[in-house]
Design a protein around this motif. Structure first.
Motif, mmCIF file in Angstrom:
data_model
loop_
_atom_site.group_PDB
_atom_site.id
_atom_site.type_symbol
_atom_site.label_atom_id
_atom_site.label_comp_id
_atom_site.label_asym_id
_atom_site.label_seq_id
_atom_site.Cartn_x
_atom_site.Cartn_y
_atom_site.Cartn_z
ATOM 1 N N VAL A 13 0.839 -1.205 0.000
ATOM 2 C CA VAL A 13 0.000 0.000 0.000
ATOM 3 C C VAL A 13 0.871 1.250 0.000
ATOM 4 O O VAL A 13 0.605 2.211 -0.730
ATOM 5 C CB VAL A 13 -0.980 -0.018 1.193
ATOM 6 N N THR A 14 1.936 1.251 0.801
ATOM 7 C CA THR A 14 2.853 2.396 0.850
ATOM 8 C C THR A 14 3.512 2.616 -0.508
ATOM 9 O O THR A 14 3.605 3.753 -0.989
ATOM 10 C CB THR A 14 3.929 2.164 1.930
ATOM 11 N N LEU A 15 3.949 1.543 -1.138
ATOM 12 C CA LEU A 15 4.583 1.638 -2.457
ATOM 13 C C LEU A 15 3.598 2.149 -3.508
ATOM 14 O O LEU A 15 3.937 3.016 -4.311
ATOM 15 C CB LEU A 15 5.149 0.278 -2.866
ATOM 16 N N ILE A 16 2.385 1.650 -3.477
ATOM 17 C CA ILE A 16 1.368 2.094 -4.435
ATOM 18 C C ILE A 16 1.059 3.579 -4.245
ATOM 19 O O ILE A 16 0.980 4.338 -5.220
ATOM 20 C CB ILE A 16 0.087 1.237 -4.299
ATOM 21 N N ASN A 17 0.902 4.013 -2.993
ATOM 22 C CA ASN A 17 0.607 5.423 -2.729
ATOM 23 C C ASN A 17 1.755 6.329 -3.162
ATOM 24 O O ASN A 17 1.525 7.414 -3.726
ATOM 25 C CB ASN A 17 0.282 5.644 -1.253
ATOM 26 N N ALA A 18 2.989 5.916 -2.925
ATOM 27 C CA ALA A 18 4.144 6.711 -3.355
ATOM 28 C C ALA A 18 4.203 6.806 -4.876
ATOM 29 O O ALA A 18 4.490 7.874 -5.437
ATOM 30 C CB ALA A 18 5.424 6.101 -2.810
ATOM 31 N N THR A 19 3.904 5.712 -5.544
ATOM 32 C CA THR A 19 3.905 5.706 -7.011
ATOM 33 C C THR A 19 2.807 6.609 -7.557
ATOM 34 O O THR A 19 3.036 7.369 -8.497
ATOM 35 C CB THR A 19 3.716 4.261 -7.528
ATOM 36 N N LYS A 20 1.619 6.554 -6.959
ATOM 37 C CA LYS A 20 0.516 7.420 -7.387
ATOM 38 C C LYS A 20 0.871 8.892 -7.200
ATOM 39 O O LYS A 20 0.621 9.719 -8.074
ATOM 40 C CB LYS A 20 -0.754 7.109 -6.598
ATOM 41 N N GLN A 21 1.466 9.206 -6.063
ATOM 42 C CA GLN A 21 1.836 10.592 -5.778
ATOM 43 C C GLN A 21 2.880 11.076 -6.778
ATOM 44 O O GLN A 21 2.784 12.207 -7.285
ATOM 45 C CB GLN A 21 2.374 10.714 -4.355
ATOM 46 N N GLN A 22 3.849 10.256 -7.083
ATOM 47 C CA GLN A 22 4.874 10.640 -8.044
ATOM 48 C C GLN A 22 4.257 10.853 -9.426
ATOM 49 O O GLN A 22 4.601 11.798 -10.127
ATOM 50 C CB GLN A 22 5.956 9.565 -8.114
ATOM 51 N N ARG A 23 3.322 10.006 -9.793
ATOM 52 C CA ARG A 23 2.649 10.134 -11.084
ATOM 53 C C ARG A 23 1.813 11.408 -11.138
ATOM 54 O O ARG A 23 1.786 12.096 -12.151
ATOM 55 C CB ARG A 23 1.772 8.915 -11.331
ATOM 56 N N GLN A 24 1.114 11.736 -10.042
ATOM 57 C CA GLN A 24 0.287 12.942 -9.996
ATOM 58 C C GLN A 24 1.139 14.201 -10.115
ATOM 59 O O GLN A 24 0.712 15.197 -10.688
ATOM 60 C CB GLN A 24 -0.516 12.995 -8.697
ATOM 61 N N LEU A 25 2.340 14.148 -9.561
ATOM 62 C CA LEU A 25 3.240 15.294 -9.631
ATOM 63 C C LEU A 25 4.039 15.316 -10.935
ATOM 64 O O LEU A 25 4.851 16.207 -11.149
ATOM 65 C CB LEU A 25 4.202 15.287 -8.434
#
Length: 132
Positions: A43-55
Motif C-alpha cells: 500500500v505504501t509503495l502504491i501510494n508513493a507511485t501514485k503521488q509521483q505520477r500525480q506530480l
C-alpha cells in the motif's frame, strides 16, 4: 427426486469449486503478521507511485536503484520466505502458514506472478543504474 438430487449436488459442487478457486475474503484481523507487513509495504509503495505520477515526476536511475534495493527486493524476499513449507522451514518460521496453503488457487497464482514481476523490475532498475 433423482433430478432434484442431481441439481443439489451440482450446486454444492459449484460452490465448492468457486471457494477453491477464489477463496474466502479475510478481514485484516484474520491475517498473519507477515501478511500484514507485506500488505502495508504494498500500500505504501502504491501510494508513493501514485503521488509521483500525480506530480508528473520521473525517478532517476539512481533513485530507482535505491527503490529496488530498499523496497522491491526486500518485499519479494518477504514473499519468498513465506511461500511454502520448505521456505518457512529454511527461514526458521515454522509457526506461520505458507501462502501455498493460506491462499486460494487464483490469489496464489496472482501473487506468484507479482513476485516474479517485482524481481524483474528490481533487476531492470539495477541494470539501468549500472549502465548509467
Amino acid at each position: 427426486m433423482l433430478v432434484a438430487g442431481g441439481v443439489g449436488a451440482g450446486i454444492a459442487a459449484g460452490f465448492w469449486g468457486k471457494r477453491k478457486l477464489f477463496g474466502k475474503a479475510r478481514s485484516e484481523v484474520d491475517l498473519q503478521e507477515h501478511e500484514k507487513a507485506i500488505l502495508v509495504a504494498c500500500v505504501t509503495l502504491i501510494n508513493a507511485t501514485k503521488q509521483q505520477r500525480q506530480l508528473s515526476q520521473t525517478a532517476s536511475s539512481a533513485e530507482m536503484r535505491l527503490v529496488a534495493e530498499q523496497v522491491l527486493i526486500p518485499l519479494a524476499n518477504q514473499i519468498n520466505q513465506h511461500w511454502d513449507d520448505a521456505s518457512l522451514k529454511e527461514n526458521g518460521k515454522s509457526e506461520c502458514e505458507p501462502f501455498t496453503r493460506r491462499l486460494a488457487y487464483l490469489q496464489r497464482r496472482k501473487l506468484d506472478q507479482c513476485r516474479a514481476e517485482l524481481g524483474r523490475i528490481a533487476l531492470a532498475a539495477m541494470e539501468k543504474d549500472a549502465a548509467a
